[in-house]
Structures are given as structure tokens and as C-alpha cells.
Enzyme design. Structure first.
Site, mmCIF file in Angstrom:
data_model
loop_
_atom_site.group_PDB
_atom_site.id
_atom_site.type_symbol
_atom_site.label_atom_id
_atom_site.label_comp_id
_atom_site.label_asym_id
_atom_site.label_seq_id
_atom_site.Cartn_x
_atom_site.Cartn_y
_atom_site.Cartn_z
ATOM 1 N N THR A 196 0.845 -1.197 0.000
ATOM 2 C CA THR A 196 0.000 0.000 0.000
ATOM 3 C C THR A 196 0.877 1.243 0.000
ATOM 4 O O THR A 196 1.819 1.341 0.788
ATOM 5 C CB THR A 196 -0.900 -0.002 1.248
ATOM 6 O OG1 THR A 196 -1.650 -1.219 1.242
ATOM 7 C CG2 THR A 196 -1.843 1.187 1.265
ATOM 8 N N CYS A 245 26.262 6.083 9.216
ATOM 9 C CA CYS A 245 26.022 4.666 9.481
ATOM 10 C C CYS A 245 27.162 4.043 10.277
ATOM 11 O O CYS A 245 27.008 3.006 10.883
ATOM 12 C CB CYS A 245 25.841 3.909 8.167
ATOM 13 S SG CYS A 245 24.675 4.703 7.069
#
Ligand SMILES: *Cc1c(COP(=O)(O)O)cnc(C)c1O
Length: 388
Positions: A243, A329
Site C-alpha cells: 500500500t 552509518c
């Protein structure tokens, strides 16, 4: 000191622009429909909103709306491009070319493919962080499926020569994928001129929400086939089921619209601020600029400093300025990044590297505060340690 530190980490992420938030809000509440619902107003509103965002994003890179596949961000877009191509073209070859300074969201999917038996060439970069086109040409093989080279490096900000890379790939019938997470809305991107076949995008580096991005997939001359990496309700033409997150997509569209409209002027302003910062902090002894001095993103400044302990420097900086060491990161470990290592040559790996990412909410006054604090922090650490 109760004030929050000055945020200079815009290559990691950016705050959501108020106008972006305002555009998103109705889609959380009254216009909450599922864009796949074709039988009522709620669904139509969602679909119309997604379509508008698709048009804005496509126009920003000179693509068509049907060529935009929404994803959860650039990480997913990179995985979809790399694994999707590898699966779809497995029968035609099994060699892939990428670059040592790519984001891990490119390098790690390539490593995974290597574990499945694909051959991967990881091109080195020159000392300025830019690839050598001769080496690219030499690396091409008959069984090369695609080349993946980023538009803008997230640590050192350097711009790769995409149009030249695209021309080389097209001549040889090899697909070109580019991770343009740091490029969209900041530098001109044109998938036709650059002959890019797949381009990964994200919203949260340009004042859009986190958790949404897109993959551009060329549909004509050549048409790129991709094996889906998730199966379900066949949204996004079956390439990416799930969705659609309409509020995020609306925010992404708005963020791109604002960034592109202001791209040239804002870049000039960021270049000025960045050069001011560098002019001031380069008064220090033994401080070096990483990456090409001019072929780089406006707001990015990456420096290496000798004679200071990295942990001490970052902890001294953080009450006043939020910056990172290398990639966000890996900054928790403050390990030398794979990007800086790839620059090799002149770079002394005992130096500490700091990435400043200047953005649209930063002011000249903030830059001056940061420069002064940076200089005094380095001075006092060097005095304590007598390392220099
Ligand atoms: C931020 C970034 C990513 C990751 O994007 P997400 O949308 O956070 O998944 C990938 N590549 C580059 C170059 C980036 O700067």
C-alpha cells in the site's frame, strides 16, 4: 548551555520543511484513503495525490511519471535496482561493476550477489574521489549486466561524471544505475542527457520525510526489466507491492518541488557558507580537505585533522555542533570509513575526519560559531596531548 547544538549533518538527514509537513497533514486524517481503492472518493484522492507527486519527481529528473516506482527510501531503491536487474538478466550475463566509495546500500547488495556467484568488479577512485573513466572502460566485459555509480558521494560530496559514464555504458549496451540520494534537488539530474537507466532517490536529505523514496526505471529505448523483490497486491506495476504511503509520497513530492525551484540559488549560498567555513578552519596546521575541491556538493565539507584523538574531538564538538565522522552509518564506532580509505594515497589514516553538512536552515552566524569552536577545540586537544 541549554541551547541545542547547531545542526551541520545535512548529508545524514534534514528536518522536514514546514511547507512539506503542511502538505502532508491532510493525508493522515481526512484524506486517508488507500490509493488502490478504485470505487470511492477516498481512494481517488490518494491516487491523485500520488500521481501529482510522481509528476513532480519525474519532471525533476526529466523522466515520465510511469517510470517512477515509489519505495521506502534509497536503500530499498538500490536493492530493488541491483537485485532486480541481476535476477531479470541472469541469463544474459553475470558481471557487475560498482565503485569502492558507494554507499553500503549499493556495496552490500553487490556483495550478496557475489555470494550467489555473480562476478563483481569494484572500481577504485582517484585521490580526489572521482573514478577514472579509462579504468571503467577496461573493466567492461561481454557479460557485464550493469554499472552502478553514485551521483554524489554522501561522505565527501564529490560528483561523479555521470554523463560520460552513461555514454560509455550505452555504447556498450550495459545498464547504468545511479544512487542519486544526495543529488536530487541539489544538482541538475537528467536521465536522458546522462543516459541513466535506473536512479535511486530519497526524500529525507531534502527536507522531506524519512521512509519514502523512489526508483526511476527507464521504460523506453531501452526498456529495463526488473524482477520484483517483494510480491503482493501488484502496486507500482507489480514491481513493488505494498500500500502506498500517501502522506510520505505527498511530502516527497513537495520537498522535490521546493528544492528544485530553489536549486541554483541555494547551491550558491551553500558554496559560500562552505567556503567561509573552510577558509576559517584551514588556518589550523595539518588540516586537509577530502575529495575534489570544486567537483562537489555545495554544502559538503569533509576534512581530516592530524594530532587529535577522534573520540575527544567529536565529544568536544557535540555540545556546540552536530557533525559526523565519515558516514552516519558508521559514526558510532568512529572507524575510518571505506570511502576515506578508498582515497588512499595522501590520506593518513591516523587523522580524524569530520564531515560538515550545511543545509538551508544554516546561517552565516552559525558557520562562524562553528568555525571558532572547531579551532579552539582542536587547539586545546593538541595542547593537552602534545601530539603536534
Ligand atoms: C542516505 C543515503 C542512502 C540511504 O537512503 P535511505 O532513504 O535512508 O534508505 C543511500 N545512498 C546514499 C548516497 C545516501 O546518501
Amino acid at each position: 548551555m541549554s541551547a541545542r547544538p547547531i545542526y551541520l549533518d545535512c548529508n545524514a538527514t534534514t528536518p522536514v520543511d514546514e511547507q512539506v509537513l503542511t502538505a502532508m497533514l491532510p493525508y493522515f486524517t481526512e484524506r486517508f484513503g488507500n490509493s488502490s481503492s478504485v470505487t470511492h472518493l477516498y481512494g481517488w484522492e490518494g491516487e491523485a495525490a500520488a500521481q501529482k507527486a510522481r509528476e513532480i519527481i519525474a519532471a525533476a529528473i526529466n523522466a515520465t511519471p510511469e517510470e517512477i516506482v515509489f519505495t521506502s527510501g534509497a536503500t530499498e531503491a538500490n536493492n530493488l535496482a541491483i537485485q532486480g536487474l541481476a535476477e531479470a538478466y541472469f541469463h544474459k550475463g553475470q558481471h557487475i561493476i560498482t565503485v569502492a566509495t558507494e554507499h553500503n546500500a549499493v556495496l552490500n547488495p553487490c556483495k550478496y550477489l557475489q555470494s550467489l556467484g555473480f562476478e563483481i568488479t569494484v572500481l577504485p577512485v582517484q585521490e580526489d574521489g572521482i573514478i577514472d573513466l579509462k579504468q571503467l572502460r577496461q573493466a567492461l566485459r561481454n557479460n557485464t549486466v550493469f554499472v552502478s555509480v553514485m551521483a554524489v558521494n554522501n561522505e565527501i560530496g564529490v560528483l561523479q561524471p555521470l554523463a560520460e559514464i552513461g555514454a560509455i555504458c550505452r555504447e556498450n549496451n550495459i545498464f547504468l544505475h545511479t544512487d542519486a540520494a544526495q543529488g536530487i534537488g541539489k544538482i541538475p539530474l537528467d536521465v536522458q542527457e546522462m543516459k541513466v537507466d535506473l536512479m535511486s532517490l530519497t526524500a529525507h536529505k531534502i527536507y522531506g520525510p524519512k521512509g519514502v523514496g523512489a526508483l526511476y526505471v527507464r521504460r523506453r529505448n531501452p526498456r529495463v526489466q526488473l524482477a520484483p523483490q517483494q510480491y503482493g497486491g501488484d502496486q507500482e506495476k507489480g514491481i513493488r507491492s505494498g500500500t502506498l504511503p500517501i502522506p510520505q509520497i505527498v511530502g516527497f513530492g513537495k520537498a522535490v518541488e521546493i528544492a528544485v525551484a530553489d536549486q541554483y540559488q541555494e547551491n550558491q549560498r551553500l558554496v559560500t557558507l562552505r567556503d567561509q567555513l573552510w577558509l576559517q578552519i584551514s588556518q589550523l596546521d595539518k588540516i586537509y580537505l577530502n575529495g575534489h575541491p570544486t567537483l562537489r556538493l555545495g554544502g559538503n565539507l569533509n576534512v581530516s585533522v592530524a594530532g587529535v584523538d577522534g573520540v575527544a574531538l567529536l565529544s568536544g564538538l557535540q555540545p556546540v555542533v552536530a557533525v559526523s565522522s565519515g558516514s552516519a552509518c558508521s559514526s558510532a564506532k568512529i572507524a575510518q570509513s571505506h570511502v576515506l580509505r578508498a582515497l588512499g594515497g595522501s590520506l593518513d589514516l591516523t587523522h580524524v575526519s569530520i564531515r560538515f553538512g550545511i543545509g538551508k536552515y544554516n546561517t552565516e552566524e552559525e558557520i562562524n560559531i562553528v568555525a571558532a569552536h572547531f579551532i579552539s577545540t582542536v587547539h586545546s586537544l593538541r595542547k593537552q596531548s602534545n601530539l603536534v
